[in-house]
Design a protein around this motif. Structure first.
Motif, PDB file in Angstrom:
ATOM      1  N   ALA A  16      11.443  16.781  33.213  1.00  0.00           N
ATOM      2  CA  ALA A  16      12.033  16.663  31.879  1.00  0.00           C
ATOM      3  C   ALA A  16      13.000  15.490  31.793  1.00  0.00           C
ATOM      4  O   ALA A  16      13.192  14.922  30.707  1.00  0.00           O
ATOM      5  CB  ALA A  16      12.745  17.963  31.515  1.00  0.00           C
TER       6      ALA A  16
ATOM      7  N   PRO B  36       2.925  16.803  30.250  1.00  0.00           N
ATOM      8  CA  PRO B  36       4.303  17.272  30.062  1.00  0.00           C
ATOM      9  C   PRO B  36       4.654  18.527  30.844  1.00  0.00           C
ATOM     10  O   PRO B  36       5.840  18.820  31.049  1.00  0.00           O
ATOM     11  CB  PRO B  36       4.375  17.540  28.549  1.00  0.00           C
ATOM     12  CG  PRO B  36       3.370  16.601  27.962  1.00  0.00           C
ATOM     13  CD  PRO B  36       2.256  16.558  28.958  1.00  0.00           C
TER      14      PRO B  36
ATOM     15  N   THR C   1       9.630  28.353  25.206  1.00  0.00           N
ATOM     16  CA  THR C   1       9.915  27.093  25.900  1.00  0.00           C
ATOM     17  C   THR C   1      10.985  26.299  25.173  1.00  0.00           C
ATOM     18  O   THR C   1      11.886  25.719  25.791  1.00  0.00           O
ATOM     19  CB  THR C   1       8.631  26.257  26.033  1.00  0.00           C
ATOM     20  OG1 THR C   1       7.652  27.005  26.759  1.00  0.00           O
ATOM     21  CG2 THR C   1       8.903  24.947  26.760  1.00  0.00           C
ATOM     22  N   SER C   2      10.896  26.262  23.844  1.00  0.00           N
ATOM     23  CA  SER C   2      11.899  25.541  23.061  1.00  0.00           C
ATOM     24  C   SER C   2      13.280  26.183  23.201  1.00  0.00           C
ATOM     25  O   SER C   2      14.284  25.480  23.332  1.00  0.00           O
ATOM     26  CB  SER C   2      11.477  25.505  21.589  1.00  0.00           C
ATOM     27  OG  SER C   2      12.454  24.870  20.792  1.00  0.00           O
TER      28      SER C   2
ATOM     29  N   LEU D 160      15.932  18.174  28.199  1.00  0.00           N
ATOM     30  CA  LEU D 160      15.462  17.278  27.145  1.00  0.00           C
ATOM     31  C   LEU D 160      16.428  17.260  25.968  1.00  0.00           C
ATOM     32  O   LEU D 160      16.648  16.216  25.339  1.00  0.00           O
ATOM     33  CB  LEU D 160      14.070  17.720  26.692  1.00  0.00           C
ATOM     34  CG  LEU D 160      13.200  16.669  25.997  1.00  0.00           C
ATOM     35  CD1 LEU D 160      12.987  15.479  26.901  1.00  0.00           C
ATOM     36  CD2 LEU D 160      11.865  17.290  25.608  1.00  0.00           C
ATOM     37  N   THR D 161      17.024  18.400  25.680  1.00  0.00           N
ATOM     38  CA  THR D 161      17.979  18.488  24.572  1.00  0.00           C
ATOM     39  C   THR D 161      19.210  17.649  24.836  1.00  0.00           C
ATOM     40  O   THR D 161      19.786  17.048  23.915  1.00  0.00           O
ATOM     41  CB  THR D 161      18.385  19.953  24.337  1.00  0.00           C
ATOM     42  OG1 THR D 161      17.206  20.748  24.193  1.00  0.00           O
ATOM     43  CG2 THR D 161      19.231  20.091  23.085  1.00  0.00           C
TER      44      THR D 161
ATOM     45  N   LEU E 183       6.724  19.315  24.940  1.00  0.00           N
ATOM     46  CA  LEU E 183       6.680  20.262  26.052  1.00  0.00           C
ATOM     47  C   LEU E 183       5.863  21.501  25.726  1.00  0.00           C
ATOM     48  O   LEU E 183       5.318  22.145  26.625  1.00  0.00           O
ATOM     49  CB  LEU E 183       8.100  20.682  26.437  1.00  0.00           C
ATOM     50  CG  LEU E 183       9.037  19.599  26.975  1.00  0.00           C
ATOM     51  CD1 LEU E 183      10.408  20.190  27.245  1.00  0.00           C
ATOM     52  CD2 LEU E 183       8.474  18.987  28.248  1.00  0.00           C
TER      53      LEU E 183
ATOM     54  N   LEU F  41      10.969  12.452  30.756  1.00  0.00           N
ATOM     55  CA  LEU F  41      10.664  12.521  29.330  1.00  0.00           C
ATOM     56  C   LEU F  41      11.910  12.265  28.496  1.00  0.00           C
ATOM     57  O   LEU F  41      11.853  11.584  27.460  1.00  0.00           O
ATOM     58  CB  LEU F  41      10.087  13.889  28.982  1.00  0.00           C
ATOM     59  CG  LEU F  41       8.698  14.222  29.542  1.00  0.00           C
ATOM     60  CD1 LEU F  41       8.332  15.661  29.221  1.00  0.00           C
ATOM     61  CD2 LEU F  41       7.655  13.276  28.978  1.00  0.00           C
ATOM     62  N   GLY F  42      13.043  12.804  28.932  1.00  0.00           N
ATOM     63  CA  GLY F  42      14.276  12.634  28.176  1.00  0.00           C
ATOM     64  C   GLY F  42      14.716  11.185  28.090  1.00  0.00           C
ATOM     65  O   GLY F  42      15.107  10.712  27.010  1.00  0.00           O
TER      66      GLY F  42
ATOM     67  N   HIS G 133      10.766  18.777  21.714  1.00  0.00           N
ATOM     68  CA  HIS G 133      10.414  20.103  22.226  1.00  0.00           C
ATOM     69  C   HIS G 133       8.921  20.378  22.070  1.00  0.00           C
ATOM     70  O   HIS G 133       8.310  21.020  22.938  1.00  0.00           O
ATOM     71  CB  HIS G 133      11.218  21.180  21.492  1.00  0.00           C
ATOM     72  CG  HIS G 133      12.623  21.273  21.951  1.00  0.00           C
ATOM     73  ND1 HIS G 133      13.421  22.373  21.711  1.00  0.00           N
ATOM     74  CD2 HIS G 133      13.405  20.410  22.653  1.00  0.00           C
ATOM     75  CE1 HIS G 133      14.622  22.187  22.228  1.00  0.00           C
ATOM     76  NE2 HIS G 133      14.634  20.993  22.794  1.00  0.00           N
TER      77      HIS G 133
ATOM     78  N   GLU H 102      14.806  25.235  26.661  1.00  0.00           N
ATOM     79  CA  GLU H 102      14.898  23.832  27.087  1.00  0.00           C
ATOM     80  C   GLU H 102      16.338  23.318  27.012  1.00  0.00           C
ATOM     81  O   GLU H 102      17.006  23.447  25.989  1.00  0.00           O
ATOM     82  CB  GLU H 102      13.993  22.960  26.232  1.00  0.00           C
ATOM     83  CG  GLU H 102      14.018  21.484  26.586  1.00  0.00           C
ATOM     84  CD  GLU H 102      13.752  21.230  28.063  1.00  0.00           C
ATOM     85  OE1 GLU H 102      14.412  20.336  28.620  1.00  0.00           O
ATOM     86  OE2 GLU H 102      12.893  21.917  28.641  1.00  0.00           O
TER      87      GLU H 102
END
Length: 269
Positions: free
Chosen positions: A115, A110, A202-203, A209-210, A145, A118-119, A142, A206
């Motif tokens: 991203a 990851p 990181t969260s 991905l969100t 990642l 992954l998304g 999250h 981000e």
């Protein structure tokens, strides 16, 4: 013959280091003062200083809700990533583990996989298992990642630990659970805390991905900042960035202090 670098080389090293630091910090130093600009435009020169944009973050329902969402999602993702990442690091330290390198590479993927990839994959998966547009779904996304950062941090602490400490505790009759709680956990705790800080940061940061896995009710601060830049640039974005950076630095400072205390406690008197 002296091995010390010449004055010219030392000067070049200092200049190069200062240039790198300036390159990294200049964008942050340029945007943060704009959080205190009284103007509605995100530009220089600053006409006068005001805290109106911090008040905007408190009074505007969209901004306030995004901050709360970021704290909820970031905390949940950090807990999940810290627990799973620590367990993974404990398992991967076994040199006799079959396909250990392949498994370790899989856990770290990851960090290098875009991203967007992954998304798209998570969006398709969440639609099938019912996690789409949910807080739990965003936390899990999250944490995917964040787990590699925890694994790297905890693995470093485990590599520096003397394995004979655990063997000595076991030989004295301690159960595996007691060995982990009284010997292993205190030693790797600094690595766990460091990984948790990286996971939380990181969260918070981000966005991509969100955009794929979160619904309107899970709009995070980073996503709101991204939307504000696209729709209407205002110094409220700088105020939000100021809070994120200062908050992350405060958490990192607290973790550094806790690491110092734990290392000091482990040193023999």
């Amino acid at each position: 013959m002296s091995s010390r670098p010449s004055p010219a080389l030392r000067t070049a090293q200092i200049v190069f280091g200062a240039a790198v630091v300036f390159f990294l910090l200049a964008p942050i130093a340029a945007i943060l003062p704009l959080a205190f600009n009284s103007s509605i435009f995100l530009n220089y020169p600053i006409e006068s200083f005001s805290s109106r944009w911090f008040s905007e973050l408190q009074t505007n329902e969209v901004w306030r809700r995004s901050i709360i969402n970021s704290l909820i999602i970031g905390s949940g993702a950090t807990i999940i990533a810290t627990v799973l990442g620590t367990l993974a690091a404990l398992g991967l330290r076994n040199s006799q583990l079959p396909f250990g390198n392949a498994i370790r590479t899989t856990f770290l993927m990851p960090m290098v996989v875009p991203a967007v990839v992954l998304g798209v994959g998570m969006q398709m998966l969440y639609g099938r298992i019912g996690l789409a547009n949910s807080y739990l779904g965003v936390m899990v996304a999250h944490s995917v990642l964040c787990i590699p950062f925890v694994i790297v941090s905890v693995s470093g602490s485990l590599a520096a630990m003397d394995p004979w400490l655990e063997r000595a505790a076991s030989s004295l009759g301690a159960t595996p659970t007691r060995v982990f709680r009284r010997v292993t956990l205190p030693i790797i705790m600094p690595g766990m805390l460091t990984g948790a800080v990286f996971a939380f940061a990181t969260s918070l940061d981000e966005v991509v991905l969100t955009l794929f896995v979160a619904g309107p009710n899970q709009r995070t601060l980073a996503r709101q900042m991204f939307a504000s830049i696209r729709e209407n640039i205002s110094p409220a974005v700088a105020a939000a960035a100021f809070l994120m950076i200062v908050g992350t630095l405060c958490i990192a400072g607290l973790v550094g202090f806790m690491r110092w205390r734990s290392q000091r406690a482990l040193k023999p008197a």
